[in-house]
Design a protein around this motif. Structure first.
Motif, PDB file in Angstrom:
ATOM      1  N   ARG B  60       0.823  -1.207   0.000  1.00 52.86           N
ATOM      2  CA  ARG B  60       0.000   0.000   0.000  1.00 52.86           C
ATOM      3  C   ARG B  60       0.861   1.264   0.000  1.00 52.86           C
ATOM      4  NH1 ARG B  60      -5.288  -0.351   1.475  1.00 52.86           N
ATOM      5  NH2 ARG B  60      -5.140   1.539   2.719  1.00 52.86           N
ATOM      6  N   ASP B  63       1.828   2.361  -3.539  1.00 52.25           N
ATOM      7  CA  ASP B  63       0.792   3.057  -4.311  1.00 52.25           C
ATOM      8  C   ASP B  63       0.236   4.256  -3.533  1.00 52.25           C
ATOM      9  OD1 ASP B  63      -0.539   3.366  -6.670  1.00 52.25           O
ATOM     10  OD2 ASP B  63      -2.076   1.865  -6.267  1.00 52.25           O
ATOM     11  N   PHE B  65      -1.166   4.503  -0.710  1.00 50.84           N
ATOM     12  CA  PHE B  65      -2.360   4.377   0.117  1.00 50.84           C
ATOM     13  C   PHE B  65      -1.999   4.614   1.581  1.00 50.84           C
ATOM     14  CE2 PHE B  65      -4.267   2.177  -3.535  1.00 50.84           C
ATOM     15  CZ  PHE B  65      -5.468   2.854  -3.579  1.00 50.84           C
ATOM     16  N   ARG B  88      -2.260  10.905  -8.427  1.00 54.02           N
ATOM     17  CA  ARG B  88      -3.054  10.324  -9.513  1.00 54.02           C
ATOM     18  C   ARG B  88      -2.165   9.901 -10.685  1.00 54.02           C
ATOM     19  NH1 ARG B  88      -7.646  13.910 -11.351  1.00 54.02           N
ATOM     20  NH2 ARG B  88      -8.161  12.022 -12.512  1.00 54.02           N
ATOM     21  N   ARG B  91      -0.643   6.640  -9.766  1.00 56.28           N
ATOM     22  CA  ARG B  91      -1.590   5.523  -9.843  1.00 56.28           C
ATOM     23  C   ARG B  91      -1.951   5.152 -11.274  1.00 56.28           C
ATOM     24  NH1 ARG B  91      -4.931   7.329  -4.495  1.00 56.28           N
ATOM     25  NH2 ARG B  91      -3.397   6.529  -3.021  1.00 56.28           N
ATOM     26  N   VAL B  94       0.767   2.553 -11.777  1.00 56.98           N
ATOM     27  CA  VAL B  94       0.710   1.395 -10.886  1.00 56.98           C
ATOM     28  C   VAL B  94      -0.697   0.814 -10.896  1.00 56.98           C
ATOM     29  CG1 VAL B  94       1.043   0.599  -8.519  1.00 56.98           C
ATOM     30  CG2 VAL B  94       2.447   2.470  -9.407  1.00 56.98           C
ATOM     31  N   ILE B  96      -3.240  -1.902  -9.045  1.00 56.27           N
ATOM     32  CA  ILE B  96      -3.291  -2.648  -7.790  1.00 56.27           C
ATOM     33  C   ILE B  96      -4.579  -3.462  -7.733  1.00 56.27           C
ATOM     34  CG2 ILE B  96      -4.253  -0.682  -6.494  1.00 56.27           C
ATOM     35  CD1 ILE B  96      -2.469  -1.715  -4.080  1.00 56.27           C
ATOM     36  N   ALA B 116     -12.133   4.073 -15.903  1.00 54.18           N
ATOM     37  CA  ALA B 116     -10.909   4.828 -15.629  1.00 54.18           C
ATOM     38  C   ALA B 116     -10.205   5.302 -16.903  1.00 54.18           C
ATOM     39  CB  ALA B 116      -9.963   4.015 -14.750  1.00 54.18           C
ATOM     40  N   VAL B 120     -10.057   9.120 -16.648  1.00 58.09           N
ATOM     41  CA  VAL B 120      -8.736   9.585 -16.215  1.00 58.09           C
ATOM     42  C   VAL B 120      -7.845   9.924 -17.409  1.00 58.09           C
ATOM     43  CG1 VAL B 120      -6.671   8.991 -14.893  1.00 58.09           C
ATOM     44  CG2 VAL B 120      -8.925   8.226 -14.101  1.00 58.09           C
ATOM     45  N   SER B 165      -7.567  -3.258 -14.123  1.00 60.26           N
ATOM     46  CA  SER B 165      -6.274  -2.607 -13.880  1.00 60.26           C
ATOM     47  C   SER B 165      -5.430  -2.545 -15.145  1.00 60.26           C
ATOM     48  CB  SER B 165      -5.495  -3.376 -12.813  1.00 60.26           C
ATOM     49  OG  SER B 165      -5.788  -2.874 -11.544  1.00 60.26           O
ATOM     50  N   MET B 168      -5.631   0.263 -17.760  1.00 59.90           N
ATOM     51  CA  MET B 168      -4.923   1.535 -17.550  1.00 59.90           C
ATOM     52  C   MET B 168      -3.473   1.443 -18.019  1.00 59.90           C
ATOM     53  SD  MET B 168      -6.903   3.879 -16.550  1.00 59.90           S
ATOM     54  CE  MET B 168      -6.025   5.179 -15.678  1.00 59.90           C
TER      55      MET B 168
END
Ligand SMILES: Nc1ncnc2c1ncn2[C@@H]1O[C@H](COP(=O)(O)OP(=O)(O)O)[C@@H](O)[C@H]1O
Ligand SMILES: [Mg+2]
Lengths: 227, 254
Positions: B60, B63, B65, B88, B91, B94, B96, B116, B120, B165, B168
């Motif tokens: 965590r 990334d 968190f 952002r 992320r 990465v 996760i 996303a 994003v 994931s 992205m």
């Protein structure tokens, strides 16, 4: 004794009743739309993590939940006029009802937003979504979906409670009823008819929200899961 | 070494992920106590260790968190411990995947995947849908495009989460015990997907309790114990551990 009911003089005034019912629905519509918007912002504010913002929204919610609707209506009515502002009874009624339902909606939506699991939010953060995007895609819509039945009930209650605005002479259904019974002296009949109209309005609203729910929550529609 | 030589900003062989002497506490509880490891491009690092040894926390932190109390973390040339980090942007590099599949239940699998990239990265809708079809094929779920998560088995949901994931196009993937919540008969399909990713050259850090899987996939094994890297090395250390703690850990199979 013998109870003789005569509905004819009441039903003769169907046009006035229809106008009153229409106004009641208009009031409810405005208050629901604006109140729902307040509720979304209120719920976000209540969860913002900013102590001041949370307290202000909390104070609003508590103020509304702990005072009678009629008093709130009078406060808006006399408050605006003491500021020298003259608005129609309809506008005052719409504003007061919006303020009222906004507070209840804030609390219901907060419960809905709080019910979104932290893992959902972390998954969205992990994908790089912004705070606003996470609220919109991951919290607001699923959150509203969870509390949709409670929202529907609250909004129907609001429509029924709008009868109180007859006190400031908003020309909604109850005000029309008061007028009809004073003209016809058929009070019991008048309020029986009006009660039935309110029942019909409640059904119309519930049906409307059911349809809206189908449109807003396609998963429920697709999987046939009841709300 | 010559102290005046300025190193290049991002050497081509720089690690994708590097932890250097990372410290992290939750209140009085020291969870990471000087953790260091590095992951090169295309490498697979497997974190193992008892429950509570700090594996998830380490992941965590990578990334962001969790923010760390001391040390350095570098990911794709970014200093993750820098307070001014663009979280952002990090992320986007990465990916996760967590233990409990966190697909968005109100969205179809396709919508889960396109959300996303579209929101994003501003990938146009049509292109995002093509991307969704591609990554779903990668995890063997092409026919589930229009299903909702609740219509999928746990293993399928976890594969869909991996696909989400991948859409992205991350430079490194982090997996935290992605099969722990699954029925035993469903773990295989998920592990196969991860193995295929590794074979494709994806850089990965993964936490797992599946020892035979770890043995097969790891370029490097990091055994964590009481917040420290207690033993690290190639997958071979699982068969011939040099510390009694790892020996005991592997022996009990936990
Ligand atoms: N957010 C948190 N707040 C407080 N304690 C935490 C938090 N996250 C993890 N911990 C504690 O840190 C320790 C390490 O947890 P974790 O990194 O999840 O270990 P592992 O993944 O190896 O099982 C555990 O004792 C756990 O209870
Ligand atoms: Mg863990």
């Amino acid at each position: 004794m013998g109870l003789v009911l005569d509905f004819s003089v009441v039903l003769d005034r169907w046009q006035a009743l229809l106008d009153g019912a229409t106004l009641t629905l208009q009031l409810a519509f405005i208050a629901v739309v604006c109140g729902a918007a307040i509720g979304v912002f209120g719920a976000i504010g209540r969860r913002s993590g900013n102590a001041l913002v949370e307290r202000l929204w909390g104070a609003y919610v508590e103020a509304i939940r702990n005072t009678p609707l009629l008093v709130q209506i009078f406060l808006v009515y006399f408050g605006l006029s003491s500021l020298g502002l003259q608005f129609s009874a309809f506008t005052v009624a719409a504003v007061a009802l919006t303020i009222n339902v906004g507070a209840y909606t804030t609390e219901i939506m907060r419960a809905g937003f709080d019910s979104i699991h932290k893992g959902q939010i972390e998954a969205a953060e992990g994908l790089g979504l912004s705070k606003a995007q996470i609220y919109w895609h991951v919290i607001i819509w699923p959150g509203i979906e969870r509390v949709y039945p409670a929202l529907t009930s609250q909004f129907v209650l609001l429509m029924l409670a709008s009868s109180v605005t007859s006190q400031i002479s908003a020309e909604e259904l109850t005000a029309v009823a008061n007028y009809i019974q004073s003209e016809t002296y058929r009070s019991f009949e008048t309020y029986i008819v009006v009660a039935l109209i309110y029942v019909a309005l409640s059904f119309i609203m519930r049906f409307g929200f059911w349809l809206l729910g189908l449109a807003l929550f396609p998963r429920r529609r697709r999987l046939g899961t009841p709300l | 070494m010559n102290a005046h030589v300025i190193p290049p900003a991002a050497p081509p062989n720089a690690p994708v992920v590097a932890l250097r002497d990372v410290h992290k506490s939750f209140g009085a509880l020291k969870v990471l106590d000087g953790v260091s490891f590095a992951v090169g491009r295309g490498e697979v690092i497997v974190l193992i260790g008892r429950s509570g040894s700090g594996k998830s926390t380490a992941l965590r932190c990578i990334d962001r968190f969790e923010t760390i109390d001391g040390g350095e973390i570098e990911v794709c040339g970014r200093r993750v411990d820098d307070a001014r980090l663009d979280v952002r942007a990090l992320r986007q590099d990465v990916g996760i995947v967590f233990q409990s599949y966190n697909l968005f239940p109100h969205l179809t699998i396709e919508e889960n995947i396109t959300l996303a990239p579209h929101a994003v990265k501003k990938v146009p809708k049509a292109e995002a849908r093509a991307l969704a079809a591609k990554v779903l094929a990668q995890v063997g779920l092409e026919e589930k495009l229009h299903a909702y998560p609740e219509q999928l088995s746990g293993g399928q949901q976890q594969r869909a989460a991996i696909a989400r994931s991948l859409a992205m196009q991350p430079k490194v993937m982090l997996f935290d015990e992605v099969t722990s919540a699954l029925d035993p008969e469903l773990t295989g399909e998920v592990l196969k997907v991860i193995e295929a990713l590794a074979a494709d050259g994806m850089t990965m850090v993964l936490v797992t309790h599946e020892m035979s899987f770890a043995r097969g996939i790891a370029d490097q094994v990091v055994f964590m114990h009481k917040g420290k890297v207690h033993e690290a090395g190639p997958a071979g250390i699982l068969s011939s551990p040099s510390t009694p703690e790892l020996a005991q850990f592997v022996g009990t199979g936990l």
